[in-house]
Write a protein that holds these residues in place. Structure first.
Motif, mmCIF file in Angstrom:
data_model
loop_
_atom_site.group_PDB
_atom_site.id
_atom_site.type_symbol
_atom_site.label_atom_id
_atom_site.label_comp_id
_atom_site.label_asym_id
_atom_site.label_seq_id
_atom_site.Cartn_x
_atom_site.Cartn_y
_atom_site.Cartn_z
ATOM 1 N N UNK A 173 -50.796 13.692 8.071
ATOM 2 C CA UNK A 173 -50.089 14.316 6.965
ATOM 3 C C UNK A 173 -49.928 15.811 7.196
ATOM 4 N N UNK A 174 -48.774 16.328 6.796
ATOM 5 C CA UNK A 174 -48.477 17.757 6.797
ATOM 6 C C UNK A 174 -48.322 18.179 5.348
ATOM 7 N N UNK A 175 -49.245 18.990 4.852
ATOM 8 C CA UNK A 175 -49.268 19.348 3.427
ATOM 9 C C UNK A 175 -49.166 18.104 2.552
ATOM 10 N N UNK A 176 -49.852 17.048 2.970
ATOM 11 C CA UNK A 176 -49.895 15.815 2.196
ATOM 12 C C UNK A 176 -48.688 14.923 2.362
ATOM 13 N N UNK A 187 -50.573 20.347 -0.847
ATOM 14 C CA UNK A 187 -51.966 19.995 -0.651
ATOM 15 C C UNK A 187 -52.706 21.197 -0.082
ATOM 16 N N UNK A 188 -54.000 21.307 -0.404
ATOM 17 C CA UNK A 188 -54.811 22.384 0.151
ATOM 18 C C UNK A 188 -54.880 22.269 1.670
ATOM 19 N N UNK A 189 -54.909 21.039 2.182
ATOM 20 C CA UNK A 189 -54.970 20.833 3.620
ATOM 21 C C UNK A 189 -53.579 21.009 4.226
ATOM 22 N N UNK A 190 -53.496 21.859 5.240
ATOM 23 C CA UNK A 190 -52.232 22.001 5.945
ATOM 24 C C UNK A 190 -51.974 20.791 6.828
ATOM 25 N N UNK A 191 -53.019 20.354 7.524
ATOM 26 C CA UNK A 191 -52.926 19.195 8.428
ATOM 27 C C UNK A 191 -54.085 18.257 8.148
ATOM 28 N N UNK A 192 -53.774 16.980 7.997
ATOM 29 C CA UNK A 192 -54.816 15.967 7.814
ATOM 30 C C UNK A 192 -54.543 14.798 8.757
ATOM 31 N N UNK A 196 -48.289 14.090 15.046
ATOM 32 C CA UNK A 196 -48.227 15.058 13.948
ATOM 33 C C UNK A 196 -46.814 15.534 13.662
ATOM 34 N N UNK A 197 -45.970 15.587 14.683
ATOM 35 C CA UNK A 197 -44.610 16.079 14.460
ATOM 36 C C UNK A 197 -43.595 14.944 14.368
#
Length: 251
Positions: free
Chosen positions: A70-73, A2-7, A58-59
């Motif tokens: 999400x991390x890279x989706x 994904x373009x987003x690294x973190x969402x 996140x982790x």
């Protein structure tokens, strides 16, 4: 990827209390963030604002009560996401009888690194954080700041695409704080994404692209730091932060 690294989308985290969990405390309350690859973001807020809870979601150390992270989706607990992330908690712990070299060797193996390249990488990391001279010294003799440096080294040992640091400057002297700033600059130049929480606003101003000010689990402000400074001439980032938090407190 994904373009987003973190969402982070509409994240809620409630800690239940009372009989049968009938009541609860909102540690994070409807927080949303979108972080692109290569950006450096900072979470700032008072003690108990929800910064650590957000990072733990996140982790994969905590599960959201509602919303998604999400991390890279990918789900943070997926093997793909875990390999992409390096994490340091606010208080780094390792066994006192470990040396920095042995501790990093253990963490490297847990990350799936091969022994043939691992030892060379460990030497590189210990040099980077200024611990080469004590690489074989028991960590039970270490100060809090020295332990923090080992924690920084382990978080980037496997060359992750995303680095998540919770109060990385805790216990560090001015030289150590400069080390953290230099690490961020180097990692940014390599296209890495960093999300960190800190109370040291001057450090954020110097090395971060974007700041999110949160309190009681809610985002009070989210902006590029350059934009904030241009909109508030004559003020430091600390001034802007205090104005934002106090304005909400008195609303």
């Amino acid at each position: 990827m994904s373009e987003l690294a973190i969402e982070i989308k509409n994240l809620h985290k409630v800690y239940k209390r009372g009989l049968f969990g009938a009541d609860g405390i909102f540690a994070v309350n409807d927080l949303s963030l979108e972080i692109n690859q290569g950006e450096i973001w900072a979470l700032a807020g008072p003690n108990g604002a929800g910064k650590t809870t957000t990072l733990h979601c996140l982790v994969g150390l905590l599960y959201p009560s509602k919303g998604t992270v999400r991390i890279f989706g990918k789900d943070p607990v997926s093997s793909c996401a875990r390999k992409s992330v390096g994490f340091q908690s606010e208080i780094f712990f390792s066994y006192g009888y470990h040396t920095p070299f042995n501790a990093l060797k253990l963490y490297g193996r847990l990350s799936g690194m091969e022994d043939l390249t691992l030892e060379k990488k460990i030497d590189e990391m210990l040099n980077l954080v200024g611990l080469s001279d004590v690489r074989n010294q028991d960590m039970q003799t270490f100060s809090k700041g020295m332990m923090q440096r080992v924690g920084l080294a382990q978080s980037i040992l496997h060359d992750p695409d995303i680095i998540i640091w919770d109060e990385p400057s805790t216990g560090l002297d001015p030289e150590g704080r400069r080390l953290v700033a230099d690490l961020i600059t180097q990692l940014k130049a390599r296209g890495r994404t960093i999300l960190l929480s800190t109370h040291i606003l001057s450090d954020i101003e110097r090395v971060c692209d974007h700041i999110v000010i949160i309190d009681k689990g809610r985002a009070l402000a989210s902006s590029r730091i350059e934009t904030l400074m241009n909109e508030n001439p004559g003020k430091t980032l600390e001034d802007i932060y205090l104005d934002t938090v106090r304005r909400v407190e008195h609303a």
